[in-house]
Motif scaffolding. Sequence first.
Motif, PDB file in Angstrom:
ATOM      1  N   LEU A  22       0.834  -1.209   0.000  1.00  0.00           N
ATOM      2  CA  LEU A  22       0.000   0.000   0.000  1.00  0.00           C
ATOM      3  C   LEU A  22       0.866   1.256   0.000  1.00  0.00           C
ATOM      4  CD1 LEU A  22      -2.863  -0.932   2.511  1.00  0.00           C
ATOM      5  CD2 LEU A  22      -3.080  -0.528   0.055  1.00  0.00           C
ATOM      6  N   MET A  23       1.959   1.207   0.756  1.00  0.00           N
ATOM      7  CA  MET A  23       2.879   2.337   0.791  1.00  0.00           C
ATOM      8  C   MET A  23       3.419   2.629  -0.602  1.00  0.00           C
ATOM      9  SD  MET A  23       6.363   2.655   3.047  1.00  0.00           S
ATOM     10  CE  MET A  23       5.542   1.843   4.427  1.00  0.00           C
ATOM     11  N   ALA A  39      10.346  11.499  -2.326  1.00  0.00           N
ATOM     12  CA  ALA A  39      10.344  10.320  -1.451  1.00  0.00           C
ATOM     13  C   ALA A  39      10.003   9.033  -2.187  1.00  0.00           C
ATOM     14  CB  ALA A  39       9.362  10.522  -0.299  1.00  0.00           C
ATOM     15  N   THR A  40       9.644   9.134  -3.464  1.00  0.00           N
ATOM     16  CA  THR A  40       9.197   7.948  -4.206  1.00  0.00           C
ATOM     17  C   THR A  40      10.225   6.823  -4.241  1.00  0.00           C
ATOM     18  OG1 THR A  40       7.855   9.406  -5.597  1.00  0.00           O
ATOM     19  CG2 THR A  40       8.213   7.156  -6.383  1.00  0.00           C
ATOM     20  N   PRO A  41      11.546   7.088  -4.418  1.00  0.00           N
ATOM     21  CA  PRO A  41      12.513   5.972  -4.462  1.00  0.00           C
ATOM     22  C   PRO A  41      12.568   5.153  -3.178  1.00  0.00           C
ATOM     23  CG  PRO A  41      13.492   7.989  -5.334  1.00  0.00           C
ATOM     24  CD  PRO A  41      12.192   8.379  -4.720  1.00  0.00           C
ATOM     25  N   VAL A  42      12.063   5.693  -2.073  1.00  0.00           N
ATOM     26  CA  VAL A  42      12.139   4.979  -0.798  1.00  0.00           C
ATOM     27  C   VAL A  42      11.181   3.797  -0.763  1.00  0.00           C
ATOM     28  CG1 VAL A  42      11.773   5.184   1.699  1.00  0.00           C
ATOM     29  CG2 VAL A  42      12.906   7.030   0.441  1.00  0.00           C
ATOM     30  N   SER A  43       9.995   3.947  -1.373  1.00  0.00           N
ATOM     31  CA  SER A  43       8.961   2.917  -1.237  1.00  0.00           C
ATOM     32  C   SER A  43       9.376   1.551  -1.799  1.00  0.00           C
ATOM     33  CB  SER A  43       7.641   3.391  -1.868  1.00  0.00           C
ATOM     34  OG  SER A  43       7.822   3.805  -3.199  1.00  0.00           O
ATOM     35  N   PRO A  44      10.010   1.441  -2.976  1.00  0.00           N
ATOM     36  CA  PRO A  44      10.458   0.105  -3.406  1.00  0.00           C
ATOM     37  C   PRO A  44      11.477  -0.515  -2.448  1.00  0.00           C
ATOM     38  CG  PRO A  44      10.505   1.650  -5.243  1.00  0.00           C
ATOM     39  CD  PRO A  44      10.286   2.453  -4.018  1.00  0.00           C
ATOM     40  N   SER A  46       1.285   4.713   9.429  1.00  0.00           N
ATOM     41  CA  SER A  46       1.234   6.176   9.303  1.00  0.00           C
ATOM     42  C   SER A  46       2.057   6.658   8.121  1.00  0.00           C
ATOM     43  CB  SER A  46       1.714   6.838  10.600  1.00  0.00           C
ATOM     44  OG  SER A  46       3.098   6.652  10.801  1.00  0.00           O
ATOM     45  N   TRP A  47       3.037   5.868   7.676  1.00  0.00           N
ATOM     46  CA  TRP A  47       3.776   6.230   6.467  1.00  0.00           C
ATOM     47  C   TRP A  47       2.862   6.232   5.248  1.00  0.00           C
ATOM     48  CZ3 TRP A  47       9.457   4.221   5.851  1.00  0.00           C
ATOM     49  CH2 TRP A  47      10.211   4.658   6.939  1.00  0.00           C
TER      50      TRP A  47
END
Length: 332
Positions: free
Chosen positions: A32-33, A75-80, A284-285
């Motif tokens: 989901l994140m 922040a998108t590169p963090v999710s994978p 919460s993330w």
Amino acid sequence: MESLMVSSQLGNSSNDSGSCLRENQHMSIPVLMCVVFLLGFLLNTFSLWVFCCRTPCWTSGTILQFHLAISDAIATPVSPMMVVYFAMGNSWPFGRFLCQVKIALLSSHFYGSTMFLTLISIHRYAVVVRHNRSSYMKQKEFVGKLCAGVWSVLLIQSLIYAFMLPPSKDGRNSQCLSIHQKNLTDSYFVINFILFIFGFLLPFLVSAVCYGRLANSLTGLNISTAQGLRVKEKSQRMIGVCLLIFGLCFLPLNVIRTTAVVLKKYFPGQCHVLLQVETAYYVSWILIGVNSCLDPLLYCFGSQHFRDAIRSLRIVQTERSNRSDSENMANQ
């Protein structure tokens, strides 16, 4: 449920060593994140394209919205990486440098968003409430320098936190930005309250005061004219969206993280509670990612040029569709 009870019992049995056994998070959380951050990235990339390619005349408000969109997208590169982290049993496989990159990007995203949202609220206050008076917030040159200053602060802050919170080994597993890093308990405690006060509480209070003054001024606004009605509706929507973002997206993360660091420092034996708080923290993330999806609404409410650009895109798309239909009918 049984596995949770077993994990809790094992965690409580490890209290003598002053640590709790980590519990693997459900894969739905990182999935989901990843989905939410990807959607936010697409929306903000589209917004950046509209600002850069479809907005010929920038105002001071446009500059603030542009920088907010950048802070949402980084922040998108963090999710994978988080998906891989959870899939490998809460073990960080990417090394020290990427752990520091992760901390720097998340810090810049979380608190860049709150800073730029606060500046947007101050700008809206200056434009509507103090419309008859001069203000630095109405000057593009000043706002541009202000945004550069904000990014300088975010860069310095993120580098400090990245070097203060290095990854650490726990047996075979490597931990990155985890409450279970025993050697960093005091550092997490101090950094959390600095971020809570200066990264969330003060920006929220400033925004609340500005929007409170703005809401009060709207009651005396002349809405018998189309312009007065348009200003009132746009301002009311901006107030609602901004306060929703602070309350729904940023408040849970700051409250839950504060609870976690207090538990870890003063009640390290409450393993079952700590593990539940850790799960809530990662949830919460996801709400932080929702912030990236809600911010484009502010661009629509706050920028006439942004709305005109989207409207022109719709017109072009409609004309192309009509032209295609006409060509098909002619070929038939």
